[in-house]
Design a protein around this motif. Structure first.
Motif, short mmCIF file in Angstrom:
data_model
loop_
_atom_site.label_atom_id
_atom_site.label_comp_id
_atom_site.label_asym_id
_atom_site.label_seq_id
_atom_site.Cartn_x
_atom_site.Cartn_y
_atom_site.Cartn_z
N PRO A 1 0.87 -1.20 -0.10
CA PRO A 1 0.06 0.06 -0.08
C PRO A 1 0.95 1.33 -0.01
O PRO A 1 1.85 1.21 0.63
N PHE A 2 0.47 2.22 -0.77
CA PHE A 2 1.30 3.43 -0.98
C PHE A 2 0.69 4.77 -0.09
O PHE A 2 -0.78 4.68 -0.01
N THR A 3 1.40 5.69 0.07
CA THR A 3 0.96 6.87 0.59
C THR A 3 0.88 8.08 -0.25
O THR A 3 1.37 7.68 -1.42
N GLU A 4 -0.09 9.03 -0.14
CA GLU A 4 -0.16 10.12 -1.00
C GLU A 4 1.20 10.75 -1.37
O GLU A 4 1.77 11.08 -2.57
N ASP A 5 2.10 10.94 -0.42
CA ASP A 5 3.45 11.49 -0.42
C ASP A 5 4.32 10.31 -1.46
O ASP A 5 5.02 11.02 -2.32
N ALA A 6 4.20 9.21 -1.35
CA ALA A 6 4.95 8.21 -2.16
C ALA A 6 4.61 8.40 -3.65
O ALA A 6 5.43 8.38 -4.52
N VAL A 7 3.12 8.59 -3.79
CA VAL A 7 2.55 8.88 -5.10
C VAL A 7 3.30 10.02 -5.93
O VAL A 7 3.80 9.98 -6.96
N ARG A 8 3.02 11.15 -4.97
CA ARG A 8 3.57 12.45 -5.49
C ARG A 8 5.01 12.50 -5.55
O ARG A 8 5.53 12.80 -6.97
N ASP A 9 5.87 12.09 -4.87
CA ASP A 9 7.24 11.83 -4.88
C ASP A 9 7.75 10.86 -6.44
O ASP A 9 8.61 11.44 -7.20
N ALA A 10 7.03 10.04 -6.51
CA ALA A 10 7.37 9.18 -7.80
C ALA A 10 7.10 9.68 -9.00
O ALA A 10 7.71 9.89 -10.08
N LEU A 11 5.59 10.39 -9.03
CA LEU A 11 5.31 11.25 -10.18
C LEU A 11 6.10 12.38 -10.60
O LEU A 11 6.42 12.81 -11.66
N PHE A 12 6.69 13.31 -9.53
CA PHE A 12 7.32 14.35 -9.50
C PHE A 12 8.68 14.03 -10.16
O PHE A 12 9.18 14.49 -11.17
N GLN A 13 9.19 12.79 -9.45
CA GLN A 13 10.61 12.13 -10.20
C GLN A 13 10.29 11.80 -11.73
O GLN A 13 10.94 12.16 -12.47
N ALA A 14 9.20 11.01 -11.99
CA ALA A 14 8.94 10.61 -13.27
C ALA A 14 9.03 11.81 -14.12
O ALA A 14 9.49 11.90 -15.32
N LEU A 15 8.13 12.82 -13.97
CA LEU A 15 8.09 13.84 -14.64
C LEU A 15 8.89 15.10 -14.82
O LEU A 15 8.84 16.11 -15.31
N GLY A 16 10.00 14.92 -13.86
CA GLY A 16 11.00 15.95 -13.71
C GLY A 16 10.57 17.47 -13.05
O GLY A 16 11.00 18.34 -13.34
N ILE A 17 9.52 17.02 -12.17
CA ILE A 17 9.15 18.44 -11.40
C ILE A 17 10.00 18.36 -9.97
O ILE A 17 9.98 17.27 -9.30
N ALA A 18 10.39 19.55 -9.69
CA ALA A 18 11.07 19.76 -8.57
C ALA A 18 10.04 19.78 -7.48
O ALA A 18 9.02 20.43 -7.49
N ALA A 19 10.29 19.05 -6.25
CA ALA A 19 9.57 18.83 -5.13
C ALA A 19 9.59 20.28 -4.39
O ALA A 19 10.57 21.08 -4.46
N VAL A 20 8.20 20.56 -3.99
CA VAL A 20 8.12 21.98 -3.19
C VAL A 20 8.05 21.76 -1.79
O VAL A 20 7.98 20.80 -1.24
#
Length: 125
Positions: free
Chosen positions: A106-125
């Motif tokens: 099971p994943f957390t919202e943070d894990a989903v966000r971090d992985a998507l940001f990494q894949a999309l090349g978006i800097a974490a805020v």
């Protein structure tokens, strides 16, 4: 919500209804525009043939008893970044796909966000 995220279209390929709804809600809360969810491989490939405006994807590795890798190959060929989702973690992926952004259920919202940001090349805020 970051301007780097707002309205980006993310395909969700997930066959478990509750998980799909959870991902859809998480993506909306982050500011993404979910596409789907799609609950089978053939439909996912059809979406890819008909929608050239995808910004990314979340792919359950095992979808209705089939592996999602044909969808991953198509996304890769299109240059669309994606994240795998699996109960086995990255170690459950074939060697060719290891090192690709992966979230473990099971994943957390943070894990989903971090992985998507990494894949999309978006800097974490």
């Amino acid at each position: 919500m970051s301007d780097a995220v707002r309205g980006r279209r993310i395909l969700v390929v997930e066959d478990e209804a509750l998980v799909a709804m959870l991902l859809e809600t998480m993506l909306e809360d982050m500011g993404f525009a979910p596409v789907g969810p799609v609950d089978d491989i053939d439909t996912a490939l059809e979406v890819l043939r008909n929608d050239n405006r995808l910004d990314g994807a979340l792919l359950d590795v095992n979808v209705a008893g089939r592996e999602v890798f044909p969808v991953a190959e198509a996304l890769k060929a299109m240059g669309v970044p994606f994240v795998f989702s699996t109960g086995y973690g990255e170690g459950g992926l074939p060697e060719d796909w290891r090192g690709h952004p992966t979230i473990q259920k099971p994943f957390t919202e943070d894990a989903v966000r971090d992985a998507l940001f990494q894949a999309l090349g978006i800097a974490a805020v």
